[in-house]
Write an enzyme that holds these catalytic residues in place. Structure first.
Site, mmCIF file in Angstrom:
data_model
loop_
_atom_site.group_PDB
_atom_site.id
_atom_site.type_symbol
_atom_site.label_atom_id
_atom_site.label_comp_id
_atom_site.label_asym_id
_atom_site.label_seq_id
_atom_site.Cartn_x
_atom_site.Cartn_y
_atom_site.Cartn_z
ATOM 1 N N GLY A 1 -5.302 -41.035 -16.821
ATOM 2 C CA GLY A 1 -6.106 -40.969 -15.598
ATOM 3 C C GLY A 1 -5.325 -40.771 -14.313
ATOM 4 O O GLY A 1 -5.811 -40.165 -13.368
ATOM 5 N N GLU B 1 -1.417 -45.904 -10.585
ATOM 6 C CA GLU B 1 -2.582 -46.097 -11.457
ATOM 7 C C GLU B 1 -3.816 -45.443 -10.842
ATOM 8 O O GLU B 1 -3.909 -45.310 -9.628
ATOM 9 C CB GLU B 1 -2.854 -47.591 -11.640
ATOM 10 C CG GLU B 1 -2.619 -48.123 -13.049
ATOM 11 C CD GLU B 1 -3.577 -47.589 -14.108
ATOM 12 O OE1 GLU B 1 -3.985 -46.410 -14.059
ATOM 13 O OE2 GLU B 1 -3.923 -48.369 -14.998
ATOM 14 N N ASP C 1 -9.373 -52.546 -12.457
ATOM 15 C CA ASP C 1 -10.689 -53.118 -12.707
ATOM 16 C C ASP C 1 -10.500 -54.636 -12.889
ATOM 17 O O ASP C 1 -10.423 -55.374 -11.916
ATOM 18 C CB ASP C 1 -11.246 -52.412 -13.949
ATOM 19 C CG ASP C 1 -12.704 -52.718 -14.221
ATOM 20 O OD1 ASP C 1 -13.431 -53.027 -13.279
ATOM 21 O OD2 ASP C 1 -13.117 -52.633 -15.388
#
Ligand code: IMP
Ligand code: MG
Length: 186
Positions: A48, A103, A107
């Site tokens: 990601g 990153e 979360d």
């Protein structure tokens, strides 16, 4: 799957392209100032963070290198379990290096917390975290994040690298995934 079909799964655009660009330029300035007298090693967390990292790196005006790690956390599609496995380790020895972990999103913080402990044990000269997105309401464990792009509400987001079951990474903006898609996928 056509682009129109892809976008059918997006309930709302949360951060558009222009806002992403603007904020990443600011982050690049801040990091360049902070690391003015140090070589920085960016460590991207696959997959990601690749999109954010590529854009962020082009905003840096300090000597820098990149390396990547791939980790997997077990658990349901939209939830992190905190059980982390290294799928691909770094190529570079980070001992004595100034490391900046890049990153896509924090979360619960469980993944990054594991990663930071793992990297600290290798003796870097410094270790900081830069995350494009963070969901403060979801945090289960505190992680010291030095640079944050955007704080977002507790919604499942996709695009600009973020996926749902490996899809949607190619959207140029960050969007909220529709409930229908989440329900169908779980
Ligand atoms: P954490 O361990 O709960 O902090 O989870 C971090 C990882 O979960 C991120 O690196 C993402 O891969 C994934 N993740 C968490 N929230 C989202 C989201 O809203 N969209 C897409 N991926 C997410
Ligand atoms: Mg990730």
């Amino acid at each position: 799957m056509s682009q129109a079909e892809l976008e059918r799964g997006v309930a709302e655009v949360l951060i558009d392209e222009e806002s992403l660009r603007g904020r990443i330029t600011e982050l690049g300035d801040e990091i360049s100032t902070d690391y003015a007298d140090r070589d920085v090693l960016l460590i991207g967390v696959l997959k990601g963070a690749v999109f954010f990292m590529a854009d962020l790196m082009r905003e840096l005006r300090v000597p820098c290198e990149i390396d990547f790690m791939a980790i997997s956390s077990y658990g349901a599609a939209t939830d992190s379990s905190g059980v982390v496995r290294i799928l691909k380790d770094l190529d570079i020895n980070i001992e004595g290096r100034h490391v900046l972990v890049v990153e896509d999103i924090i979360d619960s913080g469980l993944t990054l917390s594991y990663l930071v402990r793992n990297l600290e044990a290798r003796g870097p000269a410094s270790l900081e975290i830069c995350a494009l997105l963070t969901k403060p309401d979801r945090r289960e464990i505190q992680v010291p994040v030095r640079y944050v792009g955007f704080e977002i509400p507790n919604r499942f987001v996709v695009g600009y690298g973020l996926d749902f079951a490996e899809r949607y990474r190619n959207l140029p903006y960050v969007g909220v995934l529709s409930e229908e898609v989440i329900q169908a996928g779980e």
